[in-house]
Write a protein that holds these residues in place. Structure first.
Motif, PDB file in Angstrom:
ATOM      1  N   THR A  14       0.837  -1.208   0.000  1.00 39.83           N
ATOM      2  CA  THR A  14       0.000   0.000   0.000  1.00 39.83           C
ATOM      3  C   THR A  14       0.865   1.249   0.000  1.00 39.83           C
ATOM      4  O   THR A  14       0.601   2.216  -0.727  1.00 39.83           O
ATOM      5  N   LEU A  15       1.920   1.245   0.810  1.00 39.01           N
ATOM      6  CA  LEU A  15       2.819   2.398   0.864  1.00 39.01           C
ATOM      7  C   LEU A  15       3.503   2.630  -0.487  1.00 39.01           C
ATOM      8  O   LEU A  15       3.636   3.768  -0.946  1.00 39.01           O
ATOM      9  N   LEU A  16       3.941   1.554  -1.135  1.00 31.60           N
ATOM     10  CA  LEU A  16       4.609   1.693  -2.435  1.00 31.60           C
ATOM     11  C   LEU A  16       3.641   2.204  -3.500  1.00 31.60           C
ATOM     12  O   LEU A  16       3.983   3.083  -4.302  1.00 31.60           O
ATOM     13  N   THR A  17       2.435   1.664  -3.521  1.00 32.13           N
ATOM     14  CA  THR A  17       1.439   2.096  -4.493  1.00 32.13           C
ATOM     15  C   THR A  17       1.090   3.566  -4.285  1.00 32.13           C
ATOM     16  O   THR A  17       0.991   4.347  -5.245  1.00 32.13           O
ATOM     17  N   THR A  18       0.933   3.948  -3.033  1.00 34.07           N
ATOM     18  CA  THR A  18       0.616   5.347  -2.714  1.00 34.07           C
ATOM     19  C   THR A  18       1.791   6.255  -3.058  1.00 34.07           C
ATOM     20  O   THR A  18       1.604   7.343  -3.615  1.00 34.07           O
ATOM     21  N   ALA A  19       3.012   5.806  -2.756  1.00 31.83           N
ATOM     22  CA  ALA A  19       4.200   6.602  -3.078  1.00 31.83           C
ATOM     23  C   ALA A  19       4.303   6.830  -4.580  1.00 31.83           C
ATOM     24  O   ALA A  19       4.614   7.941  -5.030  1.00 31.83           O
ATOM     25  N   ALA A  20       4.014   5.805  -5.370  1.00 33.85           N
ATOM     26  CA  ALA A  20       4.053   5.954  -6.828  1.00 33.85           C
ATOM     27  C   ALA A  20       3.069   7.022  -7.285  1.00 33.85           C
ATOM     28  O   ALA A  20       3.399   7.889  -8.107  1.00 33.85           O
ATOM     29  N   ARG A  21       1.866   6.972  -6.741  1.00 29.90           N
ATOM     30  CA  ARG A  21       0.836   7.945  -7.128  1.00 29.90           C
ATOM     31  C   ARG A  21       1.219   9.363  -6.708  1.00 29.90           C
ATOM     32  O   ARG A  21       1.099  10.310  -7.472  1.00 29.90           O
ATOM     33  N   MET A  22       1.731   9.504  -5.490  1.00 28.14           N
ATOM     34  CA  MET A  22       2.092  10.828  -4.972  1.00 28.14           C
ATOM     35  C   MET A  22       3.316  11.410  -5.676  1.00 28.14           C
ATOM     36  O   MET A  22       3.390  12.609  -5.938  1.00 28.14           O
ATOM     37  N   GLU A  38      -1.643   9.740   2.985  1.00 27.06           N
ATOM     38  CA  GLU A  38      -2.465   9.227   1.877  1.00 27.06           C
ATOM     39  C   GLU A  38      -2.627   7.712   1.940  1.00 27.06           C
ATOM     40  O   GLU A  38      -3.627   7.166   1.495  1.00 27.06           O
ATOM     41  N   ALA A  39      -1.611   7.031   2.485  1.00 30.76           N
ATOM     42  CA  ALA A  39      -1.658   5.562   2.597  1.00 30.76           C
ATOM     43  C   ALA A  39      -2.382   5.108   3.855  1.00 30.76           C
ATOM     44  O   ALA A  39      -2.543   3.908   4.078  1.00 30.76           O
ATOM     45  N   GLY A  40      -2.787   6.080   4.698  1.00 33.16           N
ATOM     46  CA  GLY A  40      -3.463   5.722   5.943  1.00 33.16           C
ATOM     47  C   GLY A  40      -2.508   5.196   6.983  1.00 33.16           C
ATOM     48  O   GLY A  40      -2.870   4.367   7.832  1.00 33.16           O
ATOM     49  N   ALA A  41      -1.260   5.669   6.924  1.00 33.46           N
ATOM     50  CA  ALA A  41      -0.249   5.220   7.878  1.00 33.46           C
ATOM     51  C   ALA A  41       0.389   6.447   8.533  1.00 33.46           C
ATOM     52  O   ALA A  41       0.163   7.578   8.107  1.00 33.46           O
ATOM     53  N   SER A  42       1.191   6.202   9.551  1.00 37.33           N
ATOM     54  CA  SER A  42       1.944   7.291  10.171  1.00 37.33           C
ATOM     55  C   SER A  42       3.293   7.399   9.468  1.00 37.33           C
ATOM     56  O   SER A  42       3.746   6.462   8.792  1.00 37.33           O
ATOM     57  N   LYS A  43       3.947   8.548   9.639  1.00 37.01           N
ATOM     58  CA  LYS A  43       5.288   8.695   9.069  1.00 37.01           C
ATOM     59  C   LYS A  43       6.231   7.663   9.685  1.00 37.01           C
ATOM     60  O   LYS A  43       7.073   7.090   8.995  1.00 37.01           O
ATOM     61  N   HIS A  48       9.409   2.771   9.154  1.00 38.87           N
ATOM     62  CA  HIS A  48       9.673   1.397   9.593  1.00 38.87           C
ATOM     63  C   HIS A  48       9.963   0.511   8.384  1.00 38.87           C
ATOM     64  O   HIS A  48      10.861  -0.341   8.417  1.00 38.87           O
ATOM     65  N   HIS A  49       9.198   0.705   7.303  1.00 31.68           N
ATOM     66  CA  HIS A  49       9.372  -0.108   6.084  1.00 31.68           C
ATOM     67  C   HIS A  49      10.460   0.453   5.172  1.00 31.68           C
ATOM     68  O   HIS A  49      11.158  -0.303   4.500  1.00 31.68           O
ATOM     69  N   PHE A  50      10.586   1.778   5.155  1.00 30.23           N
ATOM     70  CA  PHE A  50      11.532   2.453   4.262  1.00 30.23           C
ATOM     71  C   PHE A  50      12.280   3.503   5.087  1.00 30.23           C
ATOM     72  O   PHE A  50      11.796   4.616   5.255  1.00 30.23           O
ATOM     73  N   PRO A  51      13.454   3.153   5.621  1.00 29.20           N
ATOM     74  CA  PRO A  51      14.148   4.031   6.563  1.00 29.20           C
ATOM     75  C   PRO A  51      14.571   5.397   6.012  1.00 29.20           C
ATOM     76  O   PRO A  51      14.898   6.292   6.783  1.00 29.20           O
ATOM     77  N   SER A  52      14.572   5.559   4.684  1.00 25.88           N
ATOM     78  CA  SER A  52      14.962   6.842   4.106  1.00 25.88           C
ATOM     79  C   SER A  52      14.215   7.051   2.788  1.00 25.88           C
ATOM     80  O   SER A  52      13.654   6.108   2.223  1.00 25.88           O
ATOM     81  N   ARG A  53      14.230   8.282   2.311  1.00 29.23           N
ATOM     82  CA  ARG A  53      13.613   8.589   1.016  1.00 29.23           C
ATOM     83  C   ARG A  53      14.280   7.778  -0.089  1.00 29.23           C
ATOM     84  O   ARG A  53      13.615   7.255  -0.983  1.00 29.23           O
ATOM     85  N   GLU A  54      15.620   7.651  -0.026  1.00 30.40           N
ATOM     86  CA  GLU A  54      16.335   6.892  -1.050  1.00 30.40           C
ATOM     87  C   GLU A  54      15.890   5.430  -1.059  1.00 30.40           C
ATOM     88  O   GLU A  54      15.684   4.838  -2.114  1.00 30.40           O
ATOM     89  N   THR A  55      15.743   4.850   0.121  1.00 27.97           N
ATOM     90  CA  THR A  55      15.280   3.461   0.216  1.00 27.97           C
ATOM     91  C   THR A  55      13.903   3.321  -0.411  1.00 27.97           C
ATOM     92  O   THR A  55      13.638   2.372  -1.156  1.00 27.97           O
ATOM     93  N   LEU A  56      13.029   4.271  -0.121  1.00 29.14           N
ATOM     94  CA  LEU A  56      11.679   4.244  -0.688  1.00 29.14           C
ATOM     95  C   LEU A  56      11.739   4.306  -2.212  1.00 29.14           C
ATOM     96  O   LEU A  56      11.079   3.517  -2.901  1.00 29.14           O
TER      97      LEU A  56
END
Length: 196
Positions: A14-22, A38-43, A48-56
């Motif tokens: 969900t986070l990846l799909t939302t990140a792609a859209r955003m 937008e993903a319904g999660a906290s920062k 927790h899943h993606f420790p940095s913007r680069e990782t994301l």
């Protein structure tokens, strides 16, 4: 009831799909807060899943390739063993994505944005080599493969240039590209001349 691992996998997707859209909507400078919201999660959950913007961003590249690999597998005809079967699956997978032009526009935008991230470019090149090897074993002349790939790319990126292709134009282009796979040889004979 789903276990913790299944929930984590779903949340990550969900986070990846939302990140792609955003990212497609707001560019690579989009805030992680906005993506998480937008993903319904906290920062914190996102980090927790993606420790940095680069990782994301890098995981997003991998996610896009995994999604297309899944689309290729879905589009492949297991009874099609003739030369060009991989190219036909590629065309079908590409054009299936075009059924929703909003999604196609987001994906084309995302590819352009990720092309500005050096490590993402390296990862893309590595994946490209893997697909090049599949095309090399597919039995079609390189001229045909080049036209098929450029045709698929062109249709995918048309929306970036303000072109809204009609369903008929999309279907006609798909059929033309599929027709290129019915023969295997070169489209034009090339000759090399030497100076004497």
């Amino acid at each position: 009831m789903p276990g913790p691992q299944r929930d984590a996998t779903r949340t990550r997707r969900t986070l990846l799909t939302t990140a792609a859209r955003m990212l497609a909507r707001h560019g690579t400078g989009v805030s992680l807060d906005l993506i998480a919201r937008e993903a319904g999660a906290s920062k914190g959950g996102l980090l927790h899943h993606f420790p940095s913007r680069e990782t994301l961003l890098l995981d997003l590249v991998t996610h896009q390739f995994e999604e297309f690999d899944t689309a290729l597998a879905r589009a492949a005809d297991p009874t099609d063993t003739a030369p060009g079967s991989f190219a036909r699956a590629w065309i079908r997978a590409t054009f299936d994505d075009l059924s929703d032009q909003r999604i196609a526009h987001e994906r084309a935008t995302l590819v352009g944005l990720l092309g500005t991230v050096p490590e993402a470019v390296h990862r893309t090149q590595a994946e490209g080599k893997r697909w090049d090897e599949r095309f090399a074993r597919d039995g079609l002349d390189a001229q045909r493969v080049t036209l098929i790939l450029r045709g698929c790319d062109g249709v995918l990126t048309a929306s970036l240039y303000g072109q809204r292709l009609s369903p008929q134009e999309i279907a006609d282009t798909r059929d033309l590209l599929l027709a290129l796979t019915r023969d295997t040889g070169p489209i034009v004979e090339t000759c090399t001349t030497t100076d004497s």
